[in-house]
Write an enzyme that holds these catalytic residues in place. Sequence first.
Site, PDB file in Angstrom:
ATOM      1  N   ARG A  19      15.023 -17.264   4.287  1.00 13.25           N
ATOM      2  CA  ARG A  19      15.159 -15.824   3.913  1.00 13.25           C
ATOM      3  C   ARG A  19      14.515 -14.794   5.129  1.00 13.25           C
ATOM      4  NH1 ARG A  19      13.050 -10.962   3.170  1.00 13.25           N
ATOM      5  NH2 ARG A  19      11.533 -11.682   2.131  1.00 13.25           N
ATOM      6  N   ASP A  20      13.136 -14.738   4.977  1.00 17.75           N
ATOM      7  CA  ASP A  20      12.563 -13.898   5.885  1.00 17.75           C
ATOM      8  C   ASP A  20      12.424 -14.462   7.371  1.00 17.75           C
ATOM      9  OD1 ASP A  20      10.957 -11.829   6.302  1.00 17.75           O
ATOM     10  OD2 ASP A  20       8.946 -12.546   5.610  1.00 17.75           O
ATOM     11  N   HIS A 211       1.276 -13.107   1.551  1.00 18.22           N
ATOM     12  CA  HIS A 211       2.481 -13.150   2.390  1.00 18.22           C
ATOM     13  C   HIS A 211       1.974 -12.431   3.882  1.00 18.22           C
ATOM     14  CE1 HIS A 211       6.876 -12.843   3.388  1.00 18.22           C
ATOM     15  NE2 HIS A 211       6.348 -11.925   4.257  1.00 18.22           N
ATOM     16  N   HIS A 213       1.935 -11.998   8.243  1.00 22.43           N
ATOM     17  CA  HIS A 213       2.602 -12.155   9.500  1.00 22.43           C
ATOM     18  C   HIS A 213       1.474 -12.123  10.426  1.00 22.43           C
ATOM     19  CE1 HIS A 213       7.130 -11.289   8.623  1.00 22.43           C
ATOM     20  NE2 HIS A 213       6.356 -10.779   7.341  1.00 22.43           N
ATOM     21  N   CYS A 244      10.374  -8.510  12.758  1.00 25.54           N
ATOM     22  CA  CYS A 244      11.112  -7.419  11.955  1.00 25.54           C
ATOM     23  C   CYS A 244      12.132  -7.037  13.261  1.00 25.54           C
ATOM     24  CB  CYS A 244      10.059  -6.050  12.011  1.00 25.54           C
ATOM     25  SG  CYS A 244      10.574  -4.577  11.657  1.00 25.54           S
ATOM     26  N   ASN A 253       6.203 -14.850  10.407  1.00 25.12           N
ATOM     27  CA  ASN A 253       5.242 -15.178   9.204  1.00 25.12           C
ATOM     28  C   ASN A 253       4.473 -16.283   9.760  1.00 25.12           C
ATOM     29  OD1 ASN A 253       6.654 -13.984   6.481  1.00 25.12           O
ATOM     30  ND2 ASN A 253       8.213 -14.523   7.849  1.00 25.12           N
TER      31      ASN A 253
END
Lengths: 313, 313
Positions: A19-20, A211, A213, A244, A253
């Site tokens: 997903r991310d 979570h 980055h 992003c 991440n």
Amino acid sequence: MIVSTGATDRVTITEVGPRDGLQALSVWIPTDRKIRLVSDLVATGLHDLEVASFVNPARVPQMRDGRDVLSSVPRSPGVRYAALVPNLRGFQDAQLVSPDRIAVVTAASEVFQQRNMNSTIEASFQRIEQIVDAARGGPMRIRGYISTVTDCPYSGPVDPARVAVIAERLLSLGCHEVCLGETIGKGTVATVSRMLDAVLAVVPADRLGLHFHDTYGQALANIIPGLERGIRMIDSSLAGLGGCPFAPGAAGNVATEDVVYLLRGLGLAPSPAVDLERIAFIGESFCHEFGLTHQSKAGHALMRAVRPNSLGE
Amino acid sequence: MIVSTGATDRVTITEVGPRDGLQALSVWIPTDRKIRLVSDLVATGLHDLEVASFVNPARVPQMRDGRDVLSSVPRSPGVRYAALVPNLRGFQDAQLVSPDRIAVVTAASEVFQQRNMNSTIEASFQRIEQIVDAARGGPMRIRGYISTVTDCPYSGPVDPARVAVIAERLLSLGCHEVCLGETIGKGTVATVSRMLDAVLAVVPADRLGLHFHDTYGQALANIIPGLERGIRMIDSSLAGLGGCPFAPGAAGNVATEDVVYLLRGLGLAPSPAVDLERIAFIGESFCHEFGLTHQSKAGHALMRAVRPNSLGE
């Protein structure tokens, strides 16, 4: 000092690569390839994965096939398949394909919430409340994410007390757990530690996740104060994918390979064992196939180390 | 928990890019460019740099101009310019051009010492003793390096007790300080913590430094237990340059940019202030000029952040 409370004290890794890790890619990842990525990762022993989001497809086109991914991916027993939902409509769409957990999102920075989500934090809480009400009594777990827990790209440092208040409110609204999102990767061990101390004064460690980055290379180091404080839920992304869409080249991440390598050393890796070498192989293959920048040093190193064997595969 | 003992509690960074970062490069860095790199780094506020090594030029051709670098580099007051010397002959060569500090090297793994240095650890101590005797009464500080403090590429995990014994012996021979080299970047917070606890039982923190490589992405995280235990000397390399010539593609040293970013957050950055943005600019320029892989995430991120200004430079 990181202290394990015993053999059952393990970290749950949420693999957010599907997903991310993918959402900001300009290259289209076909739906069946997304499904195969998820299945391949589950086969490594990872048992908690974020695989879809039900956001506006005009804003995040890569995620427009979330319903197909969740309805078609073979479900393994004991594995949680999660999806991000921004609002009640997204929740209703997701509900049709039964994710095991949903992620709802707010932010600690008002400016970030307004510029990136075009809403206020207060409005985000109203949306979350609608989702929680709709989910009540159902089987889905709800994880509340807080973005920008240490730094906001627009307004700078974030007050740890704000993060604590928001974390507490997410739980009181009915979220089962809260995940602390260091969205822009600017935090350091110092700011993360202060933020964690504030949050842990009001929320127990077993309901908190991290979570992080890796924009400034600090993500793995920033996990250390979390582990020291007893937090045992960590989001990470295969090959460090992510970043992003509005900051081209921004680091993604923290890499799953690097996190698992660390946890294995600490005796905190998920149990039953995760096949780290296999994760590294999947990461390298996937990045190669789609021309993506591989950002996991452990992944690179492991692939060099295992190459003589994997050639025979 | 990292506890500063006050405003004067700062980390000394030894910038090893001009030596460890360059030594394995196949592209020749001209002597005057090496000198300019050192001068540029000194201008950022870094005040401790390893700039040369006096090893066999047939084995490490990139370092064959160490005498010229040290004799020609403009010396700034208060800045230490260090050189690595493998034996008495190297020391005598170095002595002619007056480094402020010399680095002598042994290993914690007997197999590593034998395969990479073609000598025993005992023989390395004899060489170090000769060097220390020759340096006695002179102005040079002597730093003893221990390679493979957690893992050996040939014989696997290294016993922390062995590292402690070797550290103690280096000091008793006359070294002023000991630097713990995690040569292959395989250590984790767990193995590093155990090793540090063993060493700190016999050597005070203020005589210890850390020299970590980032092969598995753990280097910055591995520094945390060192800072927690009061260690305040850290080796790092511009843009994360470095890596072993015998392991192509191996990650280099922990990046100076990432370390300074971390230390700035912790209030432990060298004082007077180091110009981190300028270091990032030097790292990017140098890598671009010689086609080197830039390995500092903080460096990348800072250059993106400052680009609108640096375009005007």
